[in-house]
Design a protein around this motif. Sequence first.
Motif, PDB file in Angstrom:
ATOM      1  N   CYS A   1       0.856  -1.182   0.000  1.00 33.11           N
ATOM      2  CA  CYS A   1       0.000   0.000   0.000  1.00 33.11           C
ATOM      3  C   CYS A   1       0.895   1.236   0.000  1.00 33.11           C
ATOM      4  O   CYS A   1       1.765   1.378   0.864  1.00 33.11           O
ATOM      5  CB  CYS A   1      -0.950   0.037   1.187  1.00 33.11           C
ATOM      6  SG  CYS A   1      -2.171   1.382   1.062  1.00 33.11           S
ATOM      7  N   ILE A   2       0.690   2.102  -0.967  1.00 29.20           N
ATOM      8  CA  ILE A   2       1.489   3.316  -1.118  1.00 29.20           C
ATOM      9  C   ILE A   2       0.744   4.492  -0.493  1.00 29.20           C
ATOM     10  O   ILE A   2      -0.421   4.742  -0.819  1.00 29.20           O
ATOM     11  CB  ILE A   2       1.758   3.602  -2.604  1.00 29.20           C
ATOM     12  CG1 ILE A   2       2.541   2.444  -3.230  1.00 29.20           C
ATOM     13  CG2 ILE A   2       2.507   4.913  -2.783  1.00 29.20           C
ATOM     14  CD1 ILE A   2       2.671   2.544  -4.734  1.00 29.20           C
TER      15      ILE A   2
ATOM     16  N   ALA B   1       6.617  -0.640  -6.903  1.00 31.35           N
ATOM     17  CA  ALA B   1       5.632  -1.578  -6.359  1.00 31.35           C
ATOM     18  C   ALA B   1       5.077  -2.511  -7.423  1.00 31.35           C
ATOM     19  O   ALA B   1       4.551  -3.584  -7.086  1.00 31.35           O
ATOM     20  CB  ALA B   1       4.489  -0.803  -5.708  1.00 31.35           C
ATOM     21  N   CYS B   2       5.183  -2.113  -8.682  1.00 32.82           N
ATOM     22  CA  CYS B   2       4.600  -2.894  -9.783  1.00 32.82           C
ATOM     23  C   CYS B   2       5.671  -3.194 -10.827  1.00 32.82           C
ATOM     24  O   CYS B   2       5.611  -2.683 -11.964  1.00 32.82           O
ATOM     25  CB  CYS B   2       3.437  -2.130 -10.419  1.00 32.82           C
ATOM     26  SG  CYS B   2       2.161  -1.604  -9.267  1.00 32.82           S
ATOM     27  N   PRO B   3       6.667  -4.003 -10.497  1.00 33.61           N
ATOM     28  CA  PRO B   3       7.779  -4.229 -11.431  1.00 33.61           C
ATOM     29  C   PRO B   3       7.353  -4.914 -12.720  1.00 33.61           C
ATOM     30  O   PRO B   3       8.049  -4.811 -13.733  1.00 33.61           O
ATOM     31  CB  PRO B   3       8.748  -5.098 -10.620  1.00 33.61           C
ATOM     32  CG  PRO B   3       7.897  -5.746  -9.580  1.00 33.61           C
ATOM     33  CD  PRO B   3       6.852  -4.739  -9.233  1.00 33.61           C
ATOM     34  N   ARG B   4       6.229  -5.605 -12.699  1.00 36.40           N
ATOM     35  CA  ARG B   4       5.729  -6.271 -13.913  1.00 36.40           C
ATOM     36  C   ARG B   4       4.575  -5.485 -14.546  1.00 36.40           C
ATOM     37  O   ARG B   4       3.817  -6.033 -15.347  1.00 36.40           O
ATOM     38  CB  ARG B   4       5.288  -7.702 -13.586  1.00 36.40           C
ATOM     39  CG  ARG B   4       6.449  -8.612 -13.185  1.00 36.40           C
ATOM     40  CD  ARG B   4       5.968 -10.007 -12.864  1.00 36.40           C
ATOM     41  NE  ARG B   4       5.148 -10.020 -11.663  1.00 36.40           N
ATOM     42  CZ  ARG B   4       4.558 -11.111 -11.153  1.00 36.40           C
ATOM     43  NH1 ARG B   4       4.727 -12.279 -11.772  1.00 36.40           N
ATOM     44  NH2 ARG B   4       3.843 -11.048 -10.061  1.00 36.40           N
ATOM     45  N   GLY B   5       4.462  -4.210 -14.197  1.00 29.21           N
ATOM     46  CA  GLY B   5       3.391  -3.398 -14.749  1.00 29.21           C
ATOM     47  C   GLY B   5       2.073  -3.638 -14.041  1.00 29.21           C
ATOM     48  O   GLY B   5       1.989  -4.355 -13.031  1.00 29.21           O
ATOM     49  N   ILE B   6       1.022  -3.031 -14.586  1.00 33.17           N
ATOM     50  CA  ILE B   6      -0.308  -3.078 -13.979  1.00 33.17           C
ATOM     51  C   ILE B   6      -1.282  -3.680 -14.976  1.00 33.17           C
ATOM     52  O   ILE B   6      -1.389  -3.220 -16.121  1.00 33.17           O
ATOM     53  CB  ILE B   6      -0.772  -1.666 -13.572  1.00 33.17           C
ATOM     54  CG1 ILE B   6       0.171  -1.082 -12.509  1.00 33.17           C
ATOM     55  CG2 ILE B   6      -2.214  -1.685 -13.059  1.00 33.17           C
ATOM     56  CD1 ILE B   6      -0.061   0.393 -12.224  1.00 33.17           C
TER      57      ILE B   6
END
Length: 338
Positions: free
Chosen positions: A195-196, A211-216
């Motif tokens: 949670c950011i 937080a999303c190294p593989r994208g969204i």
Amino acid sequence: MTAIRRSVVLRSRPQGTATLDNFAVVEQDMPALTEGEVLTRTLWLSIDPYMRGRMDDAASYAPSVRLGEPMTGETVGEVIASRHADFAAGQIVLGARGWQSHVVSPGSTLTALSGGVPYSTYLGVLGMPGVTAYAGLRDIGQPQPGETLVVAAASGAVGSVVVQLAKRAGARVVGIAGGEEKCRYVREVLGADVCIDHRAVADLPAALREACPRGIDVYFENVGGAVQRAVYPLLNDFGRMVMCGMVAEYNDAEPAPGPNLRATFTKRLRIQGFIVHDRPENAREWRAFATPLIASGELHYREQVVEGLENAPAALLALIGGSNEAKMVVHVADPSAA
């Protein structure tokens, strides 16, 4: 029974940020019922972000509140008098609309409630916010195991349900919320992976990339503004963007600039808005699914209770400003038998 009802009406339209001066509390004679109508005494009033939009004189999916009219909002109430065959005095019902101590409604718009869960939950986790999360994920977001889902306002009435349903679907969930306490709740109680705190990070796009190294893959949009601008470039090919609300922009006098939409076709994105009431059976299906989970403690929720109908305007302003801590409800009265 009192012969007077109290109402919170729209006194003036906001010019930008809404204020308490836009509202007034008035007293009126109790209206008479006609055939098919029901008079309820309000017990609980829901406070929701869409109400800010109803204060403006602008075309939308529902009519604006007219000046001098009571603000609109869903309530749980006790039947005081009825001229409808399906309802009798003493029943507790959902669906009467209006910031009023007493509401006259067509009986066809009401749903009788039974016990088992607190009545206020029918305005939050079992009500429109919960149904919104359920329908938005089922019909548009469709998170799959291993995908990354981001939800804005993750501790809010809609976002908190989105987090839990997405985790049940096997997604990796990244929440965005404002404040350390909200983020702790999203992680430790709701079960988000990350949670950011958008109020604490200096560079929100960088925090999201980390937080999303593989994208969204899925973005459940409740906020708009800077959060949306940070999320949009990270959407993966065939990503889905569930357009639920944009609370950060509701007070803006002019629409904020949006992202360049070229990626919509280069990444084959799906960006879709929805109104939960477009499919009325959503509510029945969600309650059948969610009520046992609430009773067992598997589905978490929390409420922020404001006492007194006259304090509904301040509650709405707090919600729009982001200072609320949970689903906002106004406690107006207790049932007669309480």
